[in-house]
Write an enzyme that holds these catalytic residues in place. Structure first.
Site, PDB file in Angstrom:
ATOM      1  N   ASP A   1      -4.130   9.267  -0.267  1.00 60.38           N
ATOM      2  CA  ASP A   1      -3.977   8.502   0.974  1.00 60.38           C
ATOM      3  C   ASP A   1      -4.762   9.147   2.114  1.00 60.38           C
ATOM      4  O   ASP A   1      -4.783  10.378   2.239  1.00 60.38           O
ATOM      5  CB  ASP A   1      -2.500   8.456   1.375  1.00 60.38           C
TER       6      ASP A   1
ATOM      7  N   ASP B   1       0.726   9.450   1.657  1.00 60.19           N
ATOM      8  CA  ASP B   1       1.090  10.103   2.912  1.00 60.19           C
ATOM      9  C   ASP B   1       2.594  10.045   3.141  1.00 60.19           C
ATOM     10  O   ASP B   1       3.115  10.638   4.084  1.00 60.19           O
ATOM     11  CB  ASP B   1       0.330   9.495   4.092  1.00 60.19           C
ATOM     12  N   SER B   2       3.319   9.360   2.235  1.00 62.92           N
ATOM     13  CA  SER B   2       4.780   9.397   2.260  1.00 62.92           C
ATOM     14  C   SER B   2       5.301  10.810   2.014  1.00 62.92           C
ATOM     15  O   SER B   2       6.479  11.083   2.232  1.00 62.92           O
ATOM     16  CB  SER B   2       5.356   8.443   1.209  1.00 62.92           C
TER      17      SER B   2
ATOM     18  N   GLU C   1      -4.629   1.990   4.753  1.00 64.45           N
ATOM     19  CA  GLU C   1      -3.850   0.822   5.149  1.00 64.45           C
ATOM     20  C   GLU C   1      -4.741  -0.171   5.873  1.00 64.45           C
ATOM     21  O   GLU C   1      -5.419   0.183   6.841  1.00 64.45           O
ATOM     22  CB  GLU C   1      -2.678   1.251   6.024  1.00 64.45           C
TER      23      GLU C   1
ATOM     24  N   GLU D   1       3.191  -4.192   0.019  1.00 64.64           N
ATOM     25  CA  GLU D   1       4.488  -3.559   0.235  1.00 64.64           C
ATOM     26  C   GLU D   1       5.427  -4.445   1.041  1.00 64.64           C
ATOM     27  O   GLU D   1       5.076  -4.953   2.111  1.00 64.64           O
ATOM     28  CB  GLU D   1       4.307  -2.212   0.950  1.00 64.64           C
TER      29      GLU D   1
ATOM     30  N   LYS E   1      -6.901   5.715  -0.687  1.00 66.01           N
ATOM     31  CA  LYS E   1      -6.183   4.516  -0.255  1.00 66.01           C
ATOM     32  C   LYS E   1      -6.080   4.547   1.259  1.00 66.01           C
ATOM     33  O   LYS E   1      -5.860   5.606   1.849  1.00 66.01           O
ATOM     34  CB  LYS E   1      -4.786   4.443  -0.864  1.00 66.01           C
TER      35      LYS E   1
END
Length: 351
Positions: free
Chosen positions: A123, A84-85, A155, A223, A153
């Site tokens: 993501d 999602d970056s 968070e 991270e 993925k």
């Protein structure tokens, strides 16, 4: 043989052929069972587990489009993460929060067309899985079915996110967790800040990673945490850890495609490269130089020259074309066509 019998037999043969034509897969491969994995096929979870057991480092790189996915494929990267970056790197936002699921699916599909060998992980964007387990599963299903991904993925951190991870795994979808600096939580973290720098925070990172493992995640991204924290989590877990700004003690590493290439497109990284990122090239400088050279040549008229003007008319057609233009009363256009036809010959003679 009677006519009726012949017609019946012909009909049976035609019917069999029609049935075979209904499938685009040869008969001997339909439900034929699993085939042996070869180096030219996509990376599987079993292969990743074997690498992890052998202590072989796992390589992960983000990709957001077809060209970058092809590059990862050629390099033999183990996992391709459609992060999602992309919200920041591709769309120019200041955070990862604005990107939508539909936008992510566009990136996922493009990457899936380019990367044939890495395991593909998509993501889950902010706001698409936190509110309920049913919504989390629905989102994950779309990422696989519509995005062409192999896994997702999300968070970790809060109990609701860990519950979401568990529900997605129970739905039969492979999940990577994410601890430490979780960009979707910058509202409560106070910005892009490293985590695990004090005892309480460090313990929380390890405990969250263990909770994600318990939920069924097959790997955890760590991270922006100190190396001792990453080392402790890697030792405590029985699944691979993938570090980004977490030191050398993880089971593998991940970097953003544009960062490691030095493309200078990220809003926050345009002037200052992240401390944890090694630039393996300065592609941005090469791109800028090429664009400036193109602008100069296009401006001064040296591009395109004869070598980049490859399409010709034979002299007879060129003359006939000019006459047709004159018949239409387009004398200026006829003169321009004649001059353009003569220009390459004039340039070649001068050279």
């Amino acid at each position: 043989m009677s006519l009726l019998h012949k017609l019946s037999k012909a009909s049976s043969v035609s019917g069999a052929r029609l049935i075979r034509r209904l499938s685009n897969v040869p008969e001997n491969t339909v439900y034929g069972g699993p085939k042996p994995q070869t180096p030219n096929q996509r990376m599987t979870l079993n292969q990743l587990k074997q690498k992890y057991k052998k202590g072989e480092p796992i390589t992960v790189v983000t990709a957001y489009d077809y060209p970058s996915a092809v590059h990862l494929d050629t390099a033999g990267i183990d996992i391709c993460l459609v992060g999602d970056s992309a919200s920041m790197v591709v769309h120019g936002h200041d955070t990862t929060l604005p990107i939508s699921l539909d936008e992510m699916l566009v990136h996922c599909r493009a990457v899936a067309r380019g990367a044939t060998q890495p395991l593909l992980v998509g993501d889950l964007p902010f706001g698409t899985y936190e509110t309920s387990t049913s919504r989390a599963v629905d989102t994950a299903v779309r990422v696989l079915k519509e995005g062409g991904m192999d896994a997702i993925k999300l968070e970790g951190g809060s109990p609701s996110r860990i519950t979401a991870a568990k529900a997605i795994v129970e739905a039969g979808i492979a999940v990577i967790g994410h601890v430490g600096l979780t960009p979707q939580a910058i509202s409560v973290l106070g910005g892009f800040r490293p985590q695990g720098k004090n005892v309480t925070s460090a313990v929380k990172v390890v405990e969250t990673a263990m909770a994600l493992q318990e939920a069924g995640c097959f790997s955890v991204v760590m991270e922006c945490v100190p190396a001792p924290v990453a080392a402790a989590a890697t030792s405590a877990l029985q699944i691979p850890t993938i570090g980004i700004g977490a030191g050398p003690c993880c089971s593998g590493q991940v970097l953003v495609y544009h960062d490691l290439l030095g493309m200078l497109q990220h809003p926050h990284h345009a002037k200052v490269t992240p401390k944890f990122c090694k630039q393996y090239a300065r592609v941005g400088d090469v791109i800028n130089k090429a664009l400036l050279e193109y602008k100069e040549e296009a401006t001064n008229g040296s591009f395109p020259g004869p070598s980049h003007t490859p399409y010709k008319m034979n002299p007879k057609d060129a003359e006939a074309f000019t006459k047709e233009l004159q018949k239409l009363g387009l004398d200026d256009a006829a003169s321009a066509a004649t001059e353009a036809a003569a220009e390459p010959e004039k340039t070649n003679t001068e050279q």
